[in-house]
Design a protein around this motif. Structure first.
Motif, PDB file in Angstrom:
ATOM      1  N   UNK A 110      12.107  59.100 181.191  1.00 16.07           N
ATOM      2  CA  UNK A 110      12.313  59.820 182.439  1.00 16.07           C
ATOM      3  C   UNK A 110      12.247  61.323 182.180  1.00 16.07           C
ATOM      4  N   UNK A 111      11.576  62.009 183.047  1.00 18.12           N
ATOM      5  CA  UNK A 111      11.500  63.457 182.927  1.00 18.12           C
ATOM      6  C   UNK A 111      10.406  63.935 182.008  1.00 18.12           C
ATOM      7  N   UNK A 142      17.106  62.014 187.381  1.00 15.95           N
ATOM      8  CA  UNK A 142      16.728  61.635 186.020  1.00 15.95           C
ATOM      9  C   UNK A 142      17.941  61.567 185.098  1.00 15.95           C
ATOM     10  N   UNK A 143      18.773  62.598 185.114  1.00 17.46           N
ATOM     11  CA  UNK A 143      19.926  62.646 184.210  1.00 17.46           C
ATOM     12  C   UNK A 143      20.894  61.508 184.466  1.00 17.46           C
ATOM     13  N   UNK A 144      21.070  61.128 185.745  1.00 16.50           N
ATOM     14  CA  UNK A 144      21.967  60.024 186.082  1.00 16.50           C
ATOM     15  C   UNK A 144      21.435  58.715 185.536  1.00 16.50           C
ATOM     16  N   UNK A 145      20.126  58.504 185.672  1.00 21.25           N
ATOM     17  CA  UNK A 145      19.533  57.261 185.171  1.00 21.25           C
ATOM     18  C   UNK A 145      19.616  57.178 183.649  1.00 21.25           C
ATOM     19  N   UNK A 146      19.365  58.298 182.981  1.00 23.71           N
ATOM     20  CA  UNK A 146      19.478  58.298 181.516  1.00 23.71           C
ATOM     21  C   UNK A 146      20.918  58.004 181.091  1.00 23.71           C
ATOM     22  N   UNK A 147      21.877  58.616 181.777  1.00 20.41           N
ATOM     23  CA  UNK A 147      23.291  58.393 181.450  1.00 20.41           C
ATOM     24  C   UNK A 147      23.678  56.934 181.686  1.00 20.41           C
ATOM     25  N   UNK A 148      23.186  56.332 182.773  1.00 15.68           N
ATOM     26  CA  UNK A 148      23.477  54.918 183.045  1.00 15.68           C
ATOM     27  C   UNK A 148      22.862  54.026 181.970  1.00 15.68           C
ATOM     28  N   UNK A 149      21.638  54.343 181.557  1.00 19.56           N
ATOM     29  CA  UNK A 149      21.017  53.566 180.487  1.00 19.56           C
ATOM     30  C   UNK A 149      21.814  53.638 179.199  1.00 19.56           C
ATOM     31  N   UNK A 150      22.324  54.815 178.874  1.00 17.01           N
ATOM     32  CA  UNK A 150      23.143  54.969 177.670  1.00 17.01           C
ATOM     33  C   UNK A 150      24.458  54.213 177.790  1.00 17.01           C
ATOM     34  N   UNK A 163      19.334  49.181 180.511  1.00 20.66           N
ATOM     35  CA  UNK A 163      19.500  49.920 179.259  1.00 20.66           C
ATOM     36  C   UNK A 163      18.232  50.676 178.870  1.00 20.66           C
ATOM     37  N   UNK A 164      17.081  50.196 179.349  1.00 19.80           N
ATOM     38  CA  UNK A 164      15.824  50.878 179.021  1.00 19.80           C
ATOM     39  C   UNK A 164      15.728  52.246 179.681  1.00 19.80           C
ATOM     40  N   UNK A 165      16.566  52.523 180.694  1.00 15.54           N
ATOM     41  CA  UNK A 165      16.558  53.843 181.327  1.00 15.54           C
ATOM     42  C   UNK A 165      16.899  54.947 180.319  1.00 15.54           C
TER      43      UNK A 165
END
Length: 457
Positions: free
Chosen positions: A374-375, A402-410, A367-369
């Motif tokens: 990132x980015x 980066x966008x994938x990791x942020x989306x997974x964290x959300x 979740x911290x992603x």
């Protein structure tokens, strides 16, 4: 001449060198001493004017005390053990875990590439079950319009933006009105309760409970001498708070509104248990033992001044508990990586979907992603991708942009919050998640709101 004066000031300062600040202590010692009272234990016994020896306090070695006055000091030291308040009930807002492995230390659990890849697949399947996008409800309460203009930009402006939207959502839910007890969980300096008070009419009754486990500096409590309501600060961990035994709630019978701004991790779960499991819901009608119908909070000021209140209090000793009901809650969520399985309120929701303690721990880590930057480079510039520089090997091996990791964290955050919404709904609340502020103001921009389901007698 100015240089001599400055030099004289420097000589008056304490001679203790504060290593982590790379300077001398700025406190002023007593006449004839080289060290201030805080660092007087460093004073040699032979120092002129220092006839009494100072020793570190046995309760808290961060300060010192005269050796011959130790017993007197121990009776009034701020670090002494104090009697537990009547509303303290150990671990009342948590439960013992029945899992063989608990996740008290999420940050230390090992994460392997294969396990994380499997968890990502579960996250994607889980996300399909969740309803569409979280609705936006970014509001601005009129009482903060002028302070926002004066704040300009920067951290203070961002905090005011969030508080303005929280107050706007309280008003939208018809919770920002007199006759309530506003309980601010994780109050800190108490700014949120302060603005709630400023938004209420000055001549109306209200009560404010500020809950925090530590003493905050620069509190705004001193600004509450005028205006609506009475303020009371309780120094207690929410984990051990029994709201039913707080005098203002159990005797006065105020309907309770839970509020919080950035209530970290498990503190949110403690607050939800505190509200949803200790106090009953405030329904549209409450029937007394004598058959008298009690109106909702908006009419209580008028009603409690009349005969009905006297009848209820004389004929039903349990009226105080009936009156102290949960009118609603508005809590800004934060720091999902600090959640613990033992304290989490949505365990049933997770187990029904085949997720357990280990999955929960990994979800908290991932979740911290959503908020870890990132980015963004260290100087705040965009376009910096830390893959390859991270200390966690699986993050680079998964080959995620980066966008994938942020989306997974959300998505991880949303899964954790979905369990909380399910917990509230099973206990008679209409609970929802809302985006209450822009991500440029705060990346932790989700608001959990809940109202009791309407029950008509």
């Amino acid at each position: 001449m100015a240089a001599e004066v400055e030099c004289g000031k420097a000589r008056l300062r304490c001679a203790f060198f504060v290593s982590h600040k790379h300077r001398l202590c700025k406190m002023i010692p007593s006449a004839g001493c080289r060290y201030c009272g805080e660092h007087a234990a460093c004073e040699p016994d032979t120092t002129v004017g220092q006839q009494r020896k100072r020793i570190p306090c046995p309760l808290d070695p961060k300060h010192s005390v005269y050796a011959d006055a130790l017993q007197k000091h121990l009776k009034k030291c701020n670090s002494r053990e104090r009697p537990l308040p009547v509303y303290y009930m150990k671990n009342i807002n948590t439960e013992e875990s029945d899992d063989e492995e608990d996740s008290d230390n999420n940050d230390t659990l090992p994460l392997h590439t294969e396990e994380v890849a499997g968890l990502i697949a579960k996250i994607e399947r889980f996300s399909e079950d969740l309803a569409g996008e979280i609705p936006h409800c970014i509001l601005l309460h009129e009482s903060l319009r002028e302070p926002l203009k004066q704040a300009g930009s920067g951290p203070a402006w961002k905090h005011l933006q969030q508080q303005a939207s929280i107050l706007g959502n309280l008003e939208h839910l018809a919770l920002l009105r007199p006759g309530h007890c506003f309980v601010e969980f994780g109050a800190g300096r108490g700014h949120l309760a302060h603005w709630v008070q400023r938004a209420l009419p000055a001549n109306k009754r209200a009560h404010f409970l500020l809950i925090d486990r530590s003493t905050a500096r620069f509190k705004v409590d001193g600004k509450h001498k005028q205006g609506a309501g009475e303020f009371e600060r309780l120094k207690i961990d929410i984990q051990h708070l029994d709201l039913r035994k707080v005098p203002k709630i159990c005797h006065e019978g105020f309907p309770v509104v839970g509020i919080g701004k950035h209530l970290c991790g498990s503190a949110t779960d403690f607050a939800l248990r505190c509200l949803a499991e200790q106090l009953p819901n405030l329904t549209n009608h409450v029937q007394s033992d004598s058959g008298i119908e009690v109106p909702r909070a908006e009419d209580q000021d008028t009603w409690t001044a009349g005969v009905g209140s006297q009848v209820l209090r004389s004929e039903s000793q349990d009226w105080s508990r009936k009156g102290s009901s949960v009118a609603g809650l508005v809590i800004a969520l934060c720091c999902h990586h600090r959640c613990r399985w033992r304290d989490y309120v949505g365990k049933e929701f997770f187990r029904a979907r085949g997720l357990g303690c280990k999955d929960f721990s990994r979800l908290c880590r991932l979740s911290s992603w959503a908020t870890c930057g990132w980015g963004r480079g260290r100087n705040g510039t965009e376009g910096h991708d830390p893959v390859g520089e991270t200390t966690c090997p699986f993050e680079s091996q998964l080959d995620l942009d980066v966008n994938t990791r942020v989306a997974l964290g959300q998505q991880c955050k949303r899964m954790l919050d979905a369990g909380r919404v399910d917990f509230l709904r099973k206990r008679g609340f209409e609970a929802t998640l809302k985006v209450y502020t822009d991500p440029t103001v705060s990346l932790e921009n989700i608001l959990l709101t809940a109202l009791p389901r309407k029950v008509y007698c």
